[in-house]
Design an enzyme around this catalytic site. Sequence first.
Site, PDB file in Angstrom:
ATOM      1  N   CYS A  45       0.026   0.994   7.205  1.00 34.68           N
ATOM      2  CA  CYS A  45      -0.611   1.291   5.913  1.00 34.68           C
ATOM      3  C   CYS A  45      -1.977   1.929   6.122  1.00 34.68           C
ATOM      4  CB  CYS A  45      -0.715   0.025   5.080  1.00 34.68           C
ATOM      5  SG  CYS A  45       0.908  -0.605   4.578  1.00 34.68           S
ATOM      6  N   GLU A  50       0.831  -1.206   0.000  1.00 29.83           N
ATOM      7  CA  GLU A  50       0.000   0.000   0.000  1.00 29.83           C
ATOM      8  C   GLU A  50       0.864   1.255   0.000  1.00 29.83           C
ATOM      9  OE1 GLU A  50      -2.322  -3.226   2.246  1.00 29.83           O
ATOM     10  OE2 GLU A  50      -0.251  -2.532   2.154  1.00 29.83           O
TER      11      GLU A  50
END
Length: 183
Positions: free
Chosen positions: A113, A82
């Site tokens: 993330c 991510e």
Amino acid sequence: MCTNFNKKILDKATKSLKKNDLKPVSNNNHKYFMKQAVKMALKGVDANEGGPFGCVIVKNGKIIGKGNNMVTSTNDPTAHAEMTAIRDACKNLNSFQLDDCIIYTSCEPCPMCLGAIYWARPKIVYYGSNQKDAAAIGFDDQFIYDEIPLPYSKRQIPFEQCERKIALEPFTKWSKKEDKTAY
């Protein structure tokens, strides 16, 4: 400041949902974009770049950012799928925010993330596998979730404040700065 930020984000999300701004995405599109995220994860596994995680970021039906986990190949503990996809998308958009973007990630985001996703402010996140699936193959983030509510002195890595007065100088300068870019 974080409290005001959180309130702003929640207010914005509530207004968005009330206005029905989230246009439905067909299941075929979900399947296609999730397959692309999984393809990124498999690419990373095959290249020995890091863990089995992939992510794509979509805007107006087009992939504008992609990434896979590259922790071990870059010696960067923040190089999660991510994170690399957010960096790629922001570079491609020439923006530090992902307004009107959709994130497809092969696995439920870890706490780091998740924080980056909130700061990037996408419209929605779709994830494939979940925390338990990741834990079953050795990627267990539960210890981080367990650490967050603990007092600093009880955490596995202690946190201790020091020299606050010195550290406030940049905050004072920022608050007086007239040409800052707020975010």
